[in-house]
Design an enzyme around this catalytic site. Structure first.
Site, mmCIF file in Angstrom:
data_model
loop_
_atom_site.group_PDB
_atom_site.id
_atom_site.type_symbol
_atom_site.label_atom_id
_atom_site.label_comp_id
_atom_site.label_asym_id
_atom_site.label_seq_id
_atom_site.Cartn_x
_atom_site.Cartn_y
_atom_site.Cartn_z
ATOM 1 N N LYS A 199 -59.248 -13.994 -52.235
ATOM 2 C CA LYS A 199 -57.811 -14.358 -52.207
ATOM 3 C C LYS A 199 -57.012 -13.432 -51.293
ATOM 4 O O LYS A 199 -55.942 -12.943 -51.644
ATOM 5 C CB LYS A 199 -57.234 -14.361 -53.619
ATOM 6 C CG LYS A 199 -57.904 -15.383 -54.545
ATOM 7 C CD LYS A 199 -57.269 -15.371 -55.922
ATOM 8 C CE LYS A 199 -57.927 -16.384 -56.830
ATOM 9 N NZ LYS A 199 -59.310 -16.001 -57.223
ATOM 10 N N ARG A 200 -57.494 -13.239 -50.090
ATOM 11 C CA ARG A 200 -56.825 -12.363 -49.135
ATOM 12 C C ARG A 200 -55.664 -13.090 -48.443
ATOM 13 O O ARG A 200 -55.704 -14.301 -48.245
ATOM 14 C CB ARG A 200 -57.811 -11.857 -48.082
ATOM 15 C CG ARG A 200 -58.930 -10.978 -48.641
ATOM 16 C CD ARG A 200 -58.373 -9.730 -49.313
ATOM 17 N NE ARG A 200 -59.423 -8.767 -49.603
ATOM 18 C CZ ARG A 200 -59.800 -8.391 -50.808
ATOM 19 N NH1 ARG A 200 -59.220 -8.924 -51.878
ATOM 20 N NH2 ARG A 200 -60.743 -7.495 -50.976
#
Length: 287
Positions: free
Chosen positions: A106-107
């Site tokens: 989830k960057r």
């Protein structure tokens, strides 16, 4: 529309590889989530040795059944550099076992920082390179451009958070009514996938399996995205395969049903994990 980008090595795109894996094996993704409580229930210590034993056992059990596996990066990060080294080994082992990997990281960031995240998870030769990575678009979808373009160049993929099932998600994703944040993300992903003409696109979306009527309420056309839909929440979080069929409708063929605790809770015996994965896979196929 983004400029068409070809992999200079001539490799098959991630979307094409995932589409083939889903057709050959079925639409199952197994989350590799080494929560402390699961390690304990397996009789393992909450340390690096337990982390690696757990992860390799899950991979060994499901690699021949699942279209993809999804290690939860945070649960490796909590063990520091040694935990991240385990994640590197798991990603390499998944590639060796010919099962696609989705790094659930989830960057999301801007500029050179986003480029650095893309470099870590999507660059050829990176120790953390996965087949795909999850991304957060809430600094603006276009802030993800370094990852979108690098994925296209290296034959990898991304899954962009679009509509999550956590209660807090609606306070951001549902805002805007007929032109909601979620709808803008869905449209942007569809535009991105135009570069993958004639095959499943490599820009996927994360849409919770338990979002219920939200797709209808927000008028989201997921079939038009022409990309894979990662749908976490199957099993222990309450969604059934039949729920996925009802929720996603005409886009069901793009859905990668994701189960973690429901399958992982069957461990630690490999044969029990495999039976749980097989049962979930059969339910997805029959829905």
């Amino acid at each position: 529309m983004p400029e068409a980008t070809a992999d200079p090595a001539g490799r098959e795109s991630f979307g094409s590889r995932l589409g083939r894996a889903m057709a050959d094996r079925g639409p199952l993704c197994v989350g590799i989530d080494p929560h402390p409580s699961l390690l304990q229930s397996w009789g393992l210590n909450d340390d690096v040795a337990g982390l690696e034993r757990f992860s390799l056992t899950v991979l060994d059990a499901v690699a021949s059944l699942a279209a993809a596996v999804k290690p939860q990066v945070a649960l490796y990060e909590r063990h520091g550099s040694a935990g991240m080294a385990v994640l590197e080994r798991i990603l390499a082992a998944a590639a060796e076992a010919s099962v696609l990997s989705i790094a659930d990281a989830k960057r999301g960031d801007i500029g050179s920082t986003m480029a650095a995240y893309a470099d870590a998870w999507l660059r050829d030769g990176s120790a953390l390179a996965a087949d795909s990575v999850t991304l957060s678009p809430y600094l603006g979808f276009e802030s993800l451009r370094p990852a979108l373009d690098l994925a296209a160049q290296t034959g990898r993929g991304v899954f962009v958070l679009a509509l999550t099932s956590n209660p807090e998600g609606a306070s951001v994703q549902h805002v805007g009514g007929a032109d909601s944040v979620a709808r803008r993300i869905v449209r942007a992903a569809a535009e991105e996938n135009r570069r993958y003409a004639g095959e499943l696109g490599s820009t996927g979306l994360v849409v919770g399996a338990t979002v219920g009527s939200a797709l209808t309420d927000l008028d989201l056309d997921l079939a038009a995205v022409r990309g894979p839909i990662l749908a976490p929440g199957l099993g222990a979080q309450g969604a059934t395969a039949a729920d996925l069929r009802r929720t996603f409708g005409s886009a069901y063929g793009q859905v990668l049903g994701t189960s973690s605790r429901d399958i992982l809770g069957a461990g630690p015996r490999i044969q029990d994990l495999r039976k749980a994965a097989q049962r979930t896979l059969e339910e997805l196929r029959a829905a």
